[in-house]
Design a protein around this motif. Structure first.
Motif, PDB file in Angstrom:
ATOM      1  N   GLU A  79       0.819  -1.212   0.000  1.00  0.00           N
ATOM      2  CA  GLU A  79       0.000   0.000   0.000  1.00  0.00           C
ATOM      3  C   GLU A  79       0.852   1.262   0.000  1.00  0.00           C
ATOM      4  O   GLU A  79       0.573   2.218  -0.727  1.00  0.00           O
ATOM      5  N   ASP A  95      -2.706 -12.306  -4.752  1.00  0.00           N
ATOM      6  CA  ASP A  95      -4.072 -11.781  -4.644  1.00  0.00           C
ATOM      7  C   ASP A  95      -4.104 -10.539  -3.752  1.00  0.00           C
ATOM      8  O   ASP A  95      -4.864  -9.591  -4.026  1.00  0.00           O
ATOM      9  N   PHE A  96      -3.306 -10.545  -2.696  1.00  0.00           N
ATOM     10  CA  PHE A  96      -3.243  -9.391  -1.790  1.00  0.00           C
ATOM     11  C   PHE A  96      -2.706  -8.161  -2.525  1.00  0.00           C
ATOM     12  O   PHE A  96      -3.217  -7.048  -2.343  1.00  0.00           O
ATOM     13  N   TYR A 104      -2.936  -7.562  -5.787  1.00  0.00           N
ATOM     14  CA  TYR A 104      -4.014  -7.113  -6.681  1.00  0.00           C
ATOM     15  C   TYR A 104      -5.054  -6.307  -5.899  1.00  0.00           C
ATOM     16  O   TYR A 104      -5.511  -5.244  -6.349  1.00  0.00           O
ATOM     17  N   GLU A 105      -5.433  -6.822  -4.752  1.00  0.00           N
ATOM     18  CA  GLU A 105      -6.468  -6.181  -3.946  1.00  0.00           C
ATOM     19  C   GLU A 105      -6.050  -4.772  -3.532  1.00  0.00           C
ATOM     20  O   GLU A 105      -6.817  -3.802  -3.694  1.00  0.00           O
ATOM     21  N   LYS A 106      -4.829  -4.647  -2.990  1.00  0.00           N
ATOM     22  CA  LYS A 106      -4.382  -3.347  -2.486  1.00  0.00           C
ATOM     23  C   LYS A 106      -4.084  -2.376  -3.622  1.00  0.00           C
ATOM     24  O   LYS A 106      -4.304  -1.169  -3.481  1.00  0.00           O
ATOM     25  N   LYS A 123      -5.696  -2.323  -6.501  1.00  0.00           N
ATOM     26  CA  LYS A 123      -7.008  -1.884  -6.979  1.00  0.00           C
ATOM     27  C   LYS A 123      -7.593  -0.841  -6.043  1.00  0.00           C
ATOM     28  O   LYS A 123      -8.160   0.169  -6.486  1.00  0.00           O
ATOM     29  N   GLU A 124      -7.471  -1.061  -4.735  1.00  0.00           N
ATOM     30  CA  GLU A 124      -7.995  -0.102  -3.760  1.00  0.00           C
ATOM     31  C   GLU A 124      -7.344   1.269  -3.909  1.00  0.00           C
ATOM     32  O   GLU A 124      -7.968   2.295  -3.630  1.00  0.00           O
ATOM     33  N   LYS A 132      -8.144 -11.610 -14.284  1.00  0.00           N
ATOM     34  CA  LYS A 132      -7.849 -11.310 -12.878  1.00  0.00           C
ATOM     35  C   LYS A 132      -7.730  -9.810 -12.643  1.00  0.00           C
ATOM     36  O   LYS A 132      -7.876  -9.331 -11.520  1.00  0.00           O
TER      37      LYS A 132
END
Length: 250
Positions: free
Chosen positions: A160, A198-199, A201-203, A205-206, A227
């Protein structure tokens, strides 16, 4: 020199780009990649075998082949400066683990006042002085794509903070390095490695930052685009190796 960067335009418009990583000096192969319709070429100076003049010729060939030339730089502090001065339209910087390291990448890639990139009007990027000055520097800062590699557990933990650094355009997941650095040398599909990816990608995107990663088969390319990745290179030598192997029964 042309500074239009279709990879950066695609990122802004959330459109995917596909390219090729090449670590051997082969201008004709770069031309083939361009004719095949790819978007970019990554000139791999981290693991590759280029001299300074060979890298420049690869960049020149890419531009003439309608490919965006991006250099995966080595660990020398001057490598970003040299790649951009030779005409690269982007840099990929390996092993970025902290916010501070990401800030330093931007500092080396951008001209003042954004960064501290050295100014030399006679470089190839500035058309040897024919395209120098404020307009060139502003266009360069706007069009150069800055990519950081996420390939260690430390980088995943700090994702992040890294992607929030102003000037970073894309977080590139290095699955092979990440797998090895997590202690899984047997391959990139270990569940814990996938969980870490995956983590990321998630962060990303956020925080509204694009993600890229490597893929070497049509199935994996399609899966990775689904994905959410917007920047996918295939490894040229792996594609060639597999093509040779598929032709003989050994």
């Amino acid at each position: 020199m042309r500074l239009k960067n279709k990879v950066k335009e695609n990122l802004k418009n959330k459109k995917p780009s596909i390219g090729v990583i090449l670590g051997i000096y082969a201008p004709s192969l770069v031309e083939m990649v361009g004719h095949a319709g790819y978007d970019f070429i990554i000139i791999d100076d981290e693991h590759g075998t280029y001299s300074a003049s060979e890298m420049e010729n690869m960049i020149r060939t890419a531009l003439l082949s309608d490919l965006v030339p991006i250099v995966r730089v080595d660990y020398d502090k001057s490598s970003i400066q040299k790649a951009l001065d030779r005409g690269a339209l982007g840099v990929q910087v390996p092993m970025i683990n902290t916010k501070e390291e990401a800030v330093e990448v931007v500092r080396r890639a951008k001209y003042p006042p954004i960064g501290k990139r050295g100014t030399a009007p006679m470089t190839r990027a500035a058309s040897f002085g024919y395209d120098a000055g404020k307009d060139f520097m502003d266009r360069s800062d706007e069009n150069i794509v800055v990519i950081v590699h996420i390939e260690t557990p430390e980088a995943v933990r700090n994702i992040e903070e890294i992607v929030r650094v102003d000037g970073i355009d894309l977080a590139f997941v290095g699955p092979y390095d990440l797998s090895v650095n997590m202690g899984y040398k047997e391959g990139i599909d270990h569940p814990e490695v996938n969980k870490a990816i995956d983590f990321v990608y998630e962060k990303a995107k956020e925080n509204h930052i694009a993600v890229g990663t490597v893929a070497n088969t049509k199935e994996r390319i399609d899966k990775t685009f689904r994905k959410g990745a917007l920047y996918i290179p295939v490894v040229a030598t792996e594609v060639i190796r597999k093509g040779f192997s598929d032709l003989i029964d050994k």
